[in-house]
Structures are given as C-alpha cells and as structure tokens.
Design a protein around this motif. Structure first.
Motif, PDB file in Angstrom:
ATOM      1  N   ARG A 115     -41.815  -1.098 -43.595  1.00  0.00           N
ATOM      2  CA  ARG A 115     -43.052  -1.708 -43.096  1.00  0.00           C
ATOM      3  C   ARG A 115     -42.783  -3.074 -42.488  1.00  0.00           C
ATOM      4  O   ARG A 115     -43.452  -3.488 -41.523  1.00  0.00           O
ATOM      5  N   LEU A 116     -41.827  -3.795 -43.039  1.00  0.00           N
ATOM      6  CA  LEU A 116     -41.456  -5.093 -42.469  1.00  0.00           C
ATOM      7  C   LEU A 116     -40.935  -4.927 -41.050  1.00  0.00           C
ATOM      8  O   LEU A 116     -41.318  -5.669 -40.136  1.00  0.00           O
ATOM      9  N   HIS A 117     -40.085  -3.933 -40.845  1.00  0.00           N
ATOM     10  CA  HIS A 117     -39.490  -3.722 -39.519  1.00  0.00           C
ATOM     11  C   HIS A 117     -40.535  -3.249 -38.506  1.00  0.00           C
ATOM     12  O   HIS A 117     -40.515  -3.669 -37.344  1.00  0.00           O
ATOM     13  N   LEU A 118     -41.438  -2.406 -38.938  1.00  0.00           N
ATOM     14  CA  LEU A 118     -42.515  -1.962 -38.037  1.00  0.00           C
ATOM     15  C   LEU A 118     -43.455  -3.124 -37.700  1.00  0.00           C
ATOM     16  O   LEU A 118     -43.962  -3.221 -36.581  1.00  0.00           O
ATOM     17  N   PHE A 119     -43.681  -3.994 -38.659  1.00  0.00           N
ATOM     18  CA  PHE A 119     -44.519  -5.177 -38.447  1.00  0.00           C
ATOM     19  C   PHE A 119     -43.874  -6.121 -37.432  1.00  0.00           C
ATOM     20  O   PHE A 119     -44.547  -6.653 -36.544  1.00  0.00           O
ATOM     21  N   LEU A 120     -42.565  -6.306 -37.547  1.00  0.00           N
ATOM     22  CA  LEU A 120     -41.851  -7.267 -36.713  1.00  0.00           C
ATOM     23  C   LEU A 120     -41.453  -6.726 -35.350  1.00  0.00           C
ATOM     24  O   LEU A 120     -41.293  -7.501 -34.402  1.00  0.00           O
ATOM     25  N   GLN A 121     -41.303  -5.400 -35.237  1.00  0.00           N
ATOM     26  CA  GLN A 121     -40.701  -4.876 -34.010  1.00  0.00           C
ATOM     27  C   GLN A 121     -41.502  -3.771 -33.323  1.00  0.00           C
ATOM     28  O   GLN A 121     -40.979  -3.076 -32.455  1.00  0.00           O
ATOM     29  N   THR A 122     -42.760  -3.618 -33.706  1.00  0.00           N
ATOM     30  CA  THR A 122     -43.668  -2.754 -32.955  1.00  0.00           C
ATOM     31  C   THR A 122     -45.038  -3.423 -32.927  1.00  0.00           C
ATOM     32  O   THR A 122     -45.283  -4.376 -33.660  1.00  0.00           O
ATOM     33  N   GLN A 123     -45.913  -2.890 -32.105  1.00  0.00           N
ATOM     34  CA  GLN A 123     -47.283  -3.387 -32.065  1.00  0.00           C
ATOM     35  C   GLN A 123     -48.234  -2.379 -32.711  1.00  0.00           C
ATOM     36  O   GLN A 123     -49.434  -2.351 -32.410  1.00  0.00           O
TER      37      GLN A 123
END
Length: 208
Positions: A115-123
């Motif tokens: 979830r951290l990576h999706l938060f930081l690297q997707t919209q």
C-alpha cells in the motif's frame, strides 16, 4: 567501509509544491511527492504523485495495522480551521509530511507494505489501493505502478535536464501566492547543502 563494488541503496523523497484544489463547495491542499531511488524495494526508480493530507492519515493507519509492533512516526498535527493562505501553516505541514515519509523509508517492515508503494507511485484512489493490495483487482501492484509510470513520463530526473531546480529566493512566491523563505523547496531536488535532509541511506543487504 563498504566494498568498492557494493553500491549503497538510497531513497530520496521530497514533498513539495502545495496546490489548492477545488472540490464541490470547499477547497483543500494537495502536495507533490517525488521519489528518486536505486533501492531494490521499488519497482520504478523515479516517480511523482499528488496526495492530500487526509490520504496521509489513511496511509499511516494502514501501515500501523500491518506493523502492529512497529512504532510509526507521527504526522504533523491537524490544525483547526487550517488556512490554505497561511504561509506558516502550509510550510509546517509540508515539512511534517516530508519528515514522516523520510522516517517511514527507514523501516524495512513498512517498506514491504504494498500500500505504501501504491500510495507513493500511482494515483490510485484509497479504495483502489486497498483493493489492489488485497489482490482484488485484475492488475497486480507491480502492473499498477508500471502503468502509472508509463502514463506519467516526465519524472523529476527528466525535469532536471530541462529546467534548473532550485530553492525559492525570499522575494519569490509559491504556487499559493504567499512568500516563503529560501529554505522552502521549489523544484524536485534540493541544493547540495540540503540533500542530507531529504535522503534515506539504506544499509546494504548482506551477501547471500
């Protein structure tokens, strides 16, 4: 000392460029998050997205639920009647969000949360992040990040080649039309004397 052939992994993250967004009858601020890294933890090495404060609140809650025994860093405090035109309030929040992400990046347990990576690297929206992280979407976490990277090709590193990223002088105005001192970031990379504030250096992985 590290062996010459063993390169240190680093994660550079910047929170910058607060902008006022309109939503129905009220306004809110969102902030740009820039990532530049050589860490194997990240699918894409450079990215930028925009997130608002309440999305940071959601992220912290989700990270805490996945890492019960880990003490998470605090977010900047909520300010009653937060004034988007108050330069001091805005700058303090930007710095608080910056410090929060820097501390999160130092924790391997938190870095393993998709979830951290999706938060930081997707919209993706928060609902879409939760669904993707839970395996309830047709696309994987890695596919979601790659798709966003493909559709958002102008990364911070590319901007640096086209424009000179620097710190705002005292006489300049931010996106909000309010003055900030020369420490307030404008551009995706800080000046050399400020770099240590924005970079997390990870310990090298032990040899297998």
């Amino acid at each position: 000392m590290l062996p010459k052939d063993q390169k240190r992994e680093t994660i550079s993250v910047w929170v910058r460029d607060p902008k006022i967004q309109k939503e129905d009858w009220h306004s809110y601020l969102d902030y740009e998050i820039c990532i530049h890294t050589n860490s194997m933890c990240f699918t894409v090495k450079t990215s930028r997205v925009r997130r608002r404060f309440r999305e940071f609140v959601w992220l912290r809650q989700k990270l805490q639920s996945n890492a019960v025994l880990t003490e998470l860093p605090e977010l900047p405090p909520k300010i009653p009647f937060f004034n988007t035109n108050n330069a001091h309030n805005v700058e303090q929040r930007v710095r608080g969000l910056q410090e929060f992400l820097n501390k999160v990046m130092q924790c391997p347990v938190l870095l393993s949360d998709s979830r951290l990576h999706l938060f930081l690297q997707t919209q993706l929206s928060l609902e879409e992040i939760e669904a993707c992280a839970s395996g309830q979407t047709k696309y994987s976490v890695s596919e979601a990040i790659h798709k966003f990277a493909t559709s958002n090709r102008r990364f911070p590193a590319e901007e640096e080649e086209q424009t000179s990223c620097h710190l705002l002088p005292e006489s300049s105005s931010s996106t909000l039309g309010v003055k900030h001192d020369s420490r307030f970031l404008h551009g995706c990379k800080p000046a050399e004397e400020h770099r240590d504030k924005w970079k997390t250096i990870l310990a090298p992985s032990p040899p297998e």
